[in-house]
Scaffold this motif. Structure first.
Motif, PDB file in Angstrom:
ATOM      1  N   ILE A   1      39.327  37.009  56.722  1.00 13.08           N
ATOM      2  CA  ILE A   1      38.835  36.504  55.437  1.00 13.08           C
ATOM      3  C   ILE A   1      39.868  36.853  54.364  1.00 13.08           C
ATOM      4  CG2 ILE A   1      36.960  36.541  53.757  1.00 13.08           C
ATOM      5  CD1 ILE A   1      35.185  37.748  55.976  1.00 13.08           C
ATOM      6  N   ALA A   2      40.385  35.849  53.688  1.00 17.38           N
ATOM      7  CA  ALA A   2      41.412  36.088  52.672  1.00 17.38           C
ATOM      8  C   ALA A   2      40.973  35.542  51.321  1.00 17.38           C
ATOM      9  CB  ALA A   2      42.731  35.454  53.089  1.00 17.38           C
ATOM     10  N   ASN A   3      41.126  36.352  50.295  1.00 17.48           N
ATOM     11  CA  ASN A   3      40.826  35.936  48.920  1.00 17.48           C
ATOM     12  C   ASN A   3      41.939  36.380  47.996  1.00 17.48           C
ATOM     13  OD1 ASN A   3      37.686  36.905  49.908  1.00 17.48           O
ATOM     14  ND2 ASN A   3      37.950  34.850  49.096  1.00 17.48           N
ATOM     15  N   MET A   4      42.226  35.574  46.989  1.00 21.16           N
ATOM     16  CA  MET A   4      43.153  35.949  45.926  1.00 21.16           C
ATOM     17  C   MET A   4      42.331  36.278  44.681  1.00 21.16           C
ATOM     18  SD  MET A   4      46.129  35.750  47.322  1.00 21.16           S
ATOM     19  CE  MET A   4      46.992  34.926  48.689  1.00 21.16           C
ATOM     20  N   THR A   5      42.840  37.177  43.870  1.00 17.63           N
ATOM     21  CA  THR A   5      42.090  37.631  42.703  1.00 17.63           C
ATOM     22  C   THR A   5      42.120  36.636  41.559  1.00 17.63           C
ATOM     23  OG1 THR A   5      42.582  39.918  43.305  1.00 17.63           O
ATOM     24  CG2 THR A   5      41.814  39.534  41.064  1.00 17.63           C
ATOM     25  N   GLY A   6      43.235  35.924  41.390  1.00 20.25           N
ATOM     26  CA  GLY A   6      43.328  34.973  40.281  1.00 20.25           C
ATOM     27  C   GLY A   6      44.631  34.223  40.290  1.00 20.25           C
ATOM     28  N   THR A   7      44.865  33.459  39.248  1.00 19.82           N
ATOM     29  CA  THR A   7      46.071  32.635  39.156  1.00 19.82           C
ATOM     30  C   THR A   7      46.924  32.974  37.934  1.00 19.82           C
ATOM     31  OG1 THR A   7      44.825  30.928  37.968  1.00 19.82           O
ATOM     32  CG2 THR A   7      44.990  30.707  40.371  1.00 19.82           C
ATOM     33  N   THR A   8      46.598  34.068  37.268  1.00 20.62           N
ATOM     34  CA  THR A   8      47.373  34.525  36.113  1.00 20.62           C
ATOM     35  C   THR A   8      47.802  35.966  36.351  1.00 20.62           C
ATOM     36  OG1 THR A   8      45.510  35.471  34.884  1.00 20.62           O
ATOM     37  CG2 THR A   8      45.901  33.086  34.647  1.00 20.62           C
ATOM     38  N   PRO A   9      48.750  36.489  35.557  1.00 21.28           N
ATOM     39  CA  PRO A   9      49.194  37.864  35.744  1.00 21.28           C
ATOM     40  C   PRO A   9      48.083  38.907  35.619  1.00 21.28           C
ATOM     41  CG  PRO A   9      50.800  36.664  34.442  1.00 21.28           C
ATOM     42  CD  PRO A   9      49.604  35.761  34.584  1.00 21.28           C
ATOM     43  N   ALA A  10      46.972  38.550  35.005  1.00 16.91           N
ATOM     44  CA  ALA A  10      45.851  39.495  34.894  1.00 16.91           C
ATOM     45  C   ALA A  10      45.319  39.880  36.275  1.00 16.91           C
ATOM     46  CB  ALA A  10      44.726  38.880  34.058  1.00 16.91           C
ATOM     47  N   ALA A  11      45.613  39.084  37.275  1.00 12.73           N
ATOM     48  CA  ALA A  11      45.132  39.350  38.636  1.00 12.73           C
ATOM     49  C   ALA A  11      45.725  40.626  39.223  1.00 12.73           C
ATOM     50  CB  ALA A  11      45.460  38.164  39.545  1.00 12.73           C
ATOM     51  N   TRP A  12      46.785  41.143  38.617  1.00 15.50           N
ATOM     52  CA  TRP A  12      47.401  42.363  39.135  1.00 15.50           C
ATOM     53  C   TRP A  12      46.690  43.624  38.652  1.00 15.50           C
ATOM     54  CZ3 TRP A  12      50.070  40.640  42.826  1.00 15.50           C
ATOM     55  CH2 TRP A  12      50.944  39.552  42.706  1.00 15.50           C
ATOM     56  N   ASN A  13      45.843  43.503  37.678  1.00 14.09           N
ATOM     57  CA  ASN A  13      45.256  44.705  37.075  1.00 14.09           C
ATOM     58  C   ASN A  13      43.776  44.519  36.803  1.00 14.09           C
ATOM     59  OD1 ASN A  13      45.404  47.349  36.086  1.00 14.09           O
ATOM     60  ND2 ASN A  13      45.827  46.673  34.001  1.00 14.09           N
ATOM     61  N   ASP A  14      43.021  44.162  37.846  1.00 15.41           N
ATOM     62  CA  ASP A  14      41.585  43.923  37.723  1.00 15.41           C
ATOM     63  C   ASP A  14      40.844  44.598  38.882  1.00 15.41           C
ATOM     64  OD1 ASP A  14      39.030  43.004  37.241  1.00 15.41           O
ATOM     65  OD2 ASP A  14      39.594  40.901  37.009  1.00 15.41           O
ATOM     66  N   PRO A  15      40.768  45.939  38.861  1.00 15.45           N
ATOM     67  CA  PRO A  15      40.126  46.640  39.972  1.00 15.45           C
ATOM     68  C   PRO A  15      38.655  46.295  40.151  1.00 15.45           C
ATOM     69  CG  PRO A  15      40.608  48.146  38.153  1.00 15.45           C
ATOM     70  CD  PRO A  15      41.326  46.873  37.862  1.00 15.45           C
ATOM     71  N   VAL A  16      37.979  45.906  39.075  1.00 14.85           N
ATOM     72  CA  VAL A  16      36.567  45.516  39.195  1.00 14.85           C
ATOM     73  C   VAL A  16      36.446  44.263  40.065  1.00 14.85           C
ATOM     74  CG1 VAL A  16      34.536  44.705  37.957  1.00 14.85           C
ATOM     75  CG2 VAL A  16      35.903  46.581  37.017  1.00 14.85           C
ATOM     76  N   LYS A  17      37.301  43.264  39.785  1.00 11.80           N
ATOM     77  CA  LYS A  17      37.286  42.041  40.590  1.00 11.80           C
ATOM     78  C   LYS A  17      37.708  42.347  42.027  1.00 11.80           C
ATOM     79  CE  LYS A  17      37.059  37.502  41.264  1.00 11.80           C
ATOM     80  NZ  LYS A  17      38.013  36.600  40.556  1.00 11.80           N
ATOM     81  N   GLY A  18      38.661  43.237  42.182  1.00 16.06           N
ATOM     82  CA  GLY A  18      39.087  43.619  43.519  1.00 16.06           C
ATOM     83  C   GLY A  18      37.949  44.209  44.323  1.00 16.06           C
ATOM     84  N   GLY A  19      37.166  45.070  43.664  1.00 14.77           N
ATOM     85  CA  GLY A  19      36.014  45.668  44.330  1.00 14.77           C
ATOM     86  C   GLY A  19      34.973  44.635  44.701  1.00 14.77           C
ATOM     87  N   GLU A  20      34.767  43.675  43.818  1.00 19.76           N
ATOM     88  CA  GLU A  20      33.778  42.616  44.092  1.00 19.76           C
ATOM     89  C   GLU A  20      34.196  41.770  45.288  1.00 19.76           C
ATOM     90  OE1 GLU A  20      33.668  40.565  40.392  1.00 19.76           O
ATOM     91  OE2 GLU A  20      32.286  41.990  39.442  1.00 19.76           O
ATOM     92  N   LEU A  21      35.480  41.427  45.363  1.00 23.02           N
ATOM     93  CA  LEU A  21      35.966  40.637  46.484  1.00 23.02           C
ATOM     94  C   LEU A  21      35.834  41.418  47.794  1.00 23.02           C
ATOM     95  CD1 LEU A  21      39.157  39.025  44.903  1.00 23.02           C
ATOM     96  CD2 LEU A  21      37.035  37.854  45.507  1.00 23.02           C
ATOM     97  N   ALA A  22      36.134  42.705  47.732  1.00 28.48           N
ATOM     98  CA  ALA A  22      36.010  43.537  48.931  1.00 28.48           C
ATOM     99  C   ALA A  22      34.561  43.603  49.402  1.00 28.48           C
ATOM    100  CB  ALA A  22      36.544  44.939  48.648  1.00 28.48           C
ATOM    101  N   LYS A  23      33.636  43.764  48.474  1.00 28.03           N
ATOM    102  CA  LYS A  23      32.217  43.823  48.836  1.00 28.03           C
ATOM    103  C   LYS A  23      31.757  42.513  49.461  1.00 28.03           C
ATOM    104  CE  LYS A  23      31.041  47.177  45.224  1.00 28.03           C
ATOM    105  NZ  LYS A  23      30.359  47.376  43.919  1.00 28.03           N
ATOM    106  N   SER A  24      32.245  41.410  48.938  1.00 20.77           N
ATOM    107  CA  SER A  24      31.900  40.105  49.498  1.00 20.77           C
ATOM    108  C   SER A  24      32.416  39.984  50.931  1.00 20.77           C
ATOM    109  CB  SER A  24      32.490  38.991  48.637  1.00 20.77           C
ATOM    110  OG  SER A  24      32.287  37.717  49.235  1.00 20.77           O
TER     111      SER A  24
END
Length: 331
Positions: free
Chosen positions: A178-201
């Motif tokens: 299962i592969a997910n990307m965090t986003g399409t802008t540079p903000a994707a490098w510094n969003d641990p909350v979103k990273g945690g959400e993707l991992a939980k999913s």
């Protein structure tokens, strides 16, 4: 303690001390900051190793916004910093504009590509190191399902994911990835909350090992996996210590060596394209006291054997960036 001249982040104003040598090297960190525990921090460690060993000083800048890139490079060049090392592909277009204006200054860019006579382009074979940790993920997984969380959706991060998927499939051809990307802008490098959400999913879908290649965002992935009693895989720096007993391993990308070597060469830095691969020690995986109990002798033997094959050329790991395709994963 070594004196380090800094550029103040918000205004990019150089704080230069009296008597500073005009040829002090400099490093510019990408968004996420030098203490991201990953990519930027590896670069910082390389600069610090050089300073400690030589007693020299260097200048540094932590990016606060995209708008600072050109201003930072120009001010460093005008102040006499040489060479100037920058981390991240996002500097490429700016450096293309800046480098010709300072022909006597040497620049080095990690992960970007600039064809100029005074620029060293430093690339890594991330797919090779990712293949090795993919093998480890498949061997450690009890569910046959593993995950990947990338940062910004760019070819470079797909290169990580593709190498990982090939390593997983080499061990278990029936594995689910299962592969997910965090986003399409540079903000994707510094969003641990979103990273945690993707991992939980991903964990809700059965993933019990998750590889994060997402800069600061990956910290959230590692935390979420630890909270759920699952395994994670770190990236760039050795992140095993962040959650001892939960981080299976870390895919090492020796950005520290790239910066150290550039600083050591100084104004004699050789320009052109340099690729740091598995054979040259540019990538690898980490085993230490924090993950020793997770990495079995069988696992390490299999991975080391594959590493030898890759280094010798007997085994070729497909590079996503060579043709924008992956034989083991659909994006």
């Amino acid at each position: 303690m070594t004196s380090i001249q800094k550029i103040l982040g918000a205004t990019a104003v150089l704080a230069l001390s009296a008597g500073t040598a005009l040829a002090d090297p400099a490093v510019v960190f990408d968004l996420g900051g030098k203490f991201d525990k990953s990519f930027n921090e590896s670069a910082f460690n390389g600069a610090e190793r050089w300073a400690t060993e030589t007693g020299g000083s260097y200048r540094e800048l932590e990016m606060q916004s995209e708008a600072q890139r050109e201003q930072a490079l120009r001010r460093l060049a005008e102040s006499g910093s040489n060479p100037i090392v920058m981390t991240g592909f996002a500097f490429s277009s700016v450096l293309e504009e800046v480098a010709p204006d300072y022909p006597d200054t040497k620049f080095a860019i990690v992960d970007g590509f600039v064809d100029a006579p005074n620029v060293r382009t430093i690339l890594f074979s991330e797919h090779e190191g990712s293949y090795l940790v993919g093998m480890m993920a498949a061997m450690a997984s009890e569910t046959g399902t593993v995950g990947f969380v990338g940062g910004m959706d760019i070819p470079l991060i797909r290169k990580f994911a593709c190498g990982y998927a090939q390593g997983v499939q080499a061990v278990n051809g029936d594995a689910t990835i299962i592969a997910n990307m965090t986003g399409t802008t540079p903000a994707a490098w510094n969003d641990p909350v979103k990273g945690g959400e993707l991992a939980k999913s991903q964990m809700s879908q059965g993933a019990d090992v998750i590889y994060a290649a997402a800069g600061g965002t990956g910290i959230g992935v590692l935390q979420a996996a630890a909270d759920e009693g699952k395994l994670s895989i770190g990236v760039d720096s050795n992140q095993n210590y962040l959650h001892p007993g939960s981080v299976l391993t870390s895919m090492l990308k020796r950005v520290d060596n790239a910066v150290y070597e550039a600083f050591t060469a100084g104004t004699e830095l050789e320009t052109g394209i340099v690729t740091m691969d598995l054979a040259s020690g540019g990538v690898g995986y980490a085993v230490d006291e924090n993950n020793a109990e997770l990495v079995t002798a069988e696992m390490q033997a299999a991975v080391d054997a594959a590493a030898e094959q890759i280094a010798s050329g007997a085994l070729t790991v497909h590079d996503y960036t060579s043709d924008d395709s992956c034989p083991a994963l659909t994006f």
